[in-house]
Design an enzyme around this catalytic site. Structure first.
Site, PDB file in Angstrom:
ATOM      1  CG  ASP A 128      -2.100  -0.718   1.183  1.00  0.00           C
ATOM      2  OD1 ASP A 128      -2.427  -1.136   0.081  1.00  0.00           O
ATOM      3  OD2 ASP A 128      -2.773  -0.858   2.225  1.00  0.00           O
TER       4      ASP A 128
ATOM      5  CE  LYS B  38      -6.623   1.092  -1.456  1.00  0.00           C
ATOM      6  NZ  LYS B  38      -7.329  -0.097  -1.031  1.00  0.00           N
TER       7      LYS B  38
ATOM      8  CG  MET C 255      -8.876   7.088   6.846  1.00  0.00           C
ATOM      9  SD  MET C 255      -9.750   5.817   5.930  1.00  0.00           S
ATOM     10  CE  MET C 255     -10.218   4.686   7.231  1.00  0.00           C
TER      11      MET C 255
HETATM   12  N1  SAH Z   1      -4.520  -0.370   8.715  1.00  0.00           N
HETATM   13  C1  SAH Z   1      -4.068   0.919   9.161  1.00  0.00           C
HETATM   14  C2  SAH Z   1      -5.104   1.983   8.938  1.00  0.00           C
HETATM   15  C3  SAH Z   1      -5.422   2.264   7.484  1.00  0.00           C
HETATM   16  S1  SAH Z   1      -6.592   3.559   7.267  1.00  0.00           S
HETATM   17  C4  SAH Z   1      -3.646   0.830  10.634  1.00  0.00           C
HETATM   18  O1  SAH Z   1      -3.918  -0.188  11.285  1.00  0.00           O
HETATM   19  O2  SAH Z   1      -3.036   1.766  11.144  1.00  0.00           O
HETATM   20  C5  SAH Z   1      -5.555   4.959   6.990  1.00  0.00           C
HETATM   21  C6  SAH Z   1      -5.503   5.841   8.208  1.00  0.00           C
HETATM   22  O3  SAH Z   1      -4.654   5.265   9.196  1.00  0.00           O
HETATM   23  C7  SAH Z   1      -4.909   7.221   7.965  1.00  0.00           C
HETATM   24  O4  SAH Z   1      -5.869   8.102   7.450  1.00  0.00           O
HETATM   25  C8  SAH Z   1      -4.499   7.622   9.367  1.00  0.00           C
HETATM   26  O5  SAH Z   1      -5.609   8.022  10.131  1.00  0.00           O
HETATM   27  C9  SAH Z   1      -4.019   6.275   9.936  1.00  0.00           C
HETATM   28  N2  SAH Z   1      -2.554   6.095   9.797  1.00  0.00           N
HETATM   29  C10 SAH Z   1      -1.913   5.184   9.064  1.00  0.00           C
HETATM   30  N3  SAH Z   1      -0.577   5.290   9.221  1.00  0.00           N
HETATM   31  C11 SAH Z   1      -0.369   6.291  10.098  1.00  0.00           C
HETATM   32  C12 SAH Z   1       0.791   6.891  10.674  1.00  0.00           C
HETATM   33  N4  SAH Z   1       2.024   6.462  10.404  1.00  0.00           N
HETATM   34  N5  SAH Z   1       0.600   7.910  11.549  1.00  0.00           N
HETATM   35  C13 SAH Z   1      -0.633   8.349  11.858  1.00  0.00           C
HETATM   36  N6  SAH Z   1      -1.758   7.823  11.345  1.00  0.00           N
HETATM   37  C14 SAH Z   1      -1.631   6.810  10.479  1.00  0.00           C
END
Ligand code: SAH
Length: 253
Positions: free
Chosen positions: A40, A62, A175
Site C-alpha cells: 500500500d 491508493k 482518516m
Molecule cells: N490499517 C491501518 C489503517 C489504514 S486507514 C492501521 O492499522 O493503522 C488509513 C488511516 O490510518 C490514515 O488516514 C491515518 O488516520 C491512519 N494512519 C496510518 N498510518 C499512520 C501513521 N504512520 N501515523 C498516523 N496515522 C496513520
C-alpha cells in the site's frame, strides 16, 4: 526458531505505521520468503527497504479522496500473482484488519480457491498513544476505547456521536483529518465540551512524526495544517513530559 509455517498462497501482513522497529519478526520473515510483495501507499519507506531485492515489488497505492486504484483491480492483481504459484505477501500499513479492506481481498481469494494467512501488525492507534505517553484505557476514566473512521465510502462516517460526547470517552479516529470540522460539529451538538482534549499524531513512528495538542474547539484548525497520515486521539492529551518535548521541537523548528 519460527513458529510460522512455510508460506503458501497469500500472506496478508501488517507493516505497522512506518518505522522498521514496529515490524513484527513474523512479517519480517514473511518478506524474506516472498516472491512478490504487493504493498500500500501507507507502508513506510523503512519497511519497504526490508523487502529483498529478489522479490518483485508492486505498488498498489491508493489515495483517500484522490486518484485511486479501484479495489477490484487490486483484487485481480493479488489473485493473478498468487495464481502463478508465487508466494505473495500483501503488505498493508498498520494492522491489515483495521480499515484495511482486508475482507474484500480475502473474498476474492476465496472465490479463486487460493489459501491465505493473516499476520497482524501494530495499528496506528496504539503506536500514537504510546508516542504521547498515554494509555488508551484507564481505570476510572474509560472502560472501552472506540476505533472509528472519520470517513468511509459514503463520505463522512456516521457514528454514535452521542455516546462519544460523554465525559471520559476515548476514541482513535482514523482518516479523520478532512472530517475534523464535521466531527467537531457532531460531538459539540451532542454536548461534548469544547475543551475535550484531542491529540493529532501525524506520521506516527516515522522520522517526521508530529504531535499536535488540540481541543475539540481547535481541532479543525490544527488538522488543516497536517499533510501526512494522521490519527486523532479523542479524549486524551499528551502527558507533560511529552508535551515539553513537543514544545522544544516547535521552538527549534
Ligand atoms: N490499517 C491501518 C489503517 C489504514 S486507514 C492501521 O492499522 O493503522 C488509513 C488511516 O490510518 C490514515 O488516514 C491515518 O488516520 C491512519 N494512519 C496510518 N498510518 C499512520 C501513521 N504512520 N501515523 C498516523 N496515522 C496513520
Amino acid at each position: 526458531m519460527s513458529s510460522q509455517p512455510a508460506l503458501s498462497g497469500v500472506t496478508f501482513a501488517g507493516a505497522g505505521p512506518g518505522s522498521a522497529d514496529m515490524l513484527t519478526l513474523g512479517v519480517f520473515r514473511a518478506l524474506q520468503q516472498a516472491d512478490v510483495v504487493i504493498h500500500d501507499r501507507l507502508v513506510g519507506a523503512e519497511v519497504l527497504d526490508m523487502i529483498p531485492a529478489s522479490a518483485t515489488r508492486v505498488d498498489a497505492g491508493k489515495e483517500g479522496f484522490g486518484p485511486s486504484t479501484p479495489q477490484s483491480a487490486i483484487n485481480a492483481l493479488i489473485v493473478g500473482h498468487a495464481g502463478t504459484g508465487a508466494r505473495v505477501v500483501r503488505l498493508k500499513g498498520g494492522d491489515p484488519g483495521i480499515f484495511g479492506r482486508l475482507d474484500e481481498e480475502i473474498e476474492a481469494l476465496e472465490a479463486a480457491g487460493i489459501p491465505f494467512t493473516i499476520l497482524p501488525g501494530l495499528t496506528s492507534a496504539t503506536v500514537a498513544a504510546a508516542a504521547i505517553g498515554q494509555s488508551l484505557t484507564k481505570r476510572g476514566r474509560n472502560r472501552g476505547v472506540r476505533i472509528v473512521t472519520g470517513h468511509d465510502i459514503d463520505g463522512f462516517a456516521d457514528q454514535d456521536w452521542k455516546g462519544l460526547a460523554r465525559a471520559g470517552e476515548v476514541a482513535a479516529i482514523y482518516m479523520g483529518k478532512k472530517a475534523s470540522r464535521f466531527l467537531q460539529g457532531r460531538l459539540m451538538m451532542h454536548g461534548a465540551s469544547p475543551d475535550t482534549p484531542v491529540t493529532l499524531v501525524e506520521n506516527a513512528s516515522r522520522p517526521d512524526q508530529r504531535i499536535v495538542r488540540a481541543t475539540l474547539c481547535t481541532l479543525a484548525d490544527h488538522a488543516a495544517g497536517l499533510t501526512g497520515p494522521a490519527i486523532l486521539l479523542y479524549g486524551i492529551a499528551p502527558r507533560a513530559a511529552v508535551q515539553a518535548l513537543t514544545d522544544l521541537n516547535e521552538a527549534t523548528a
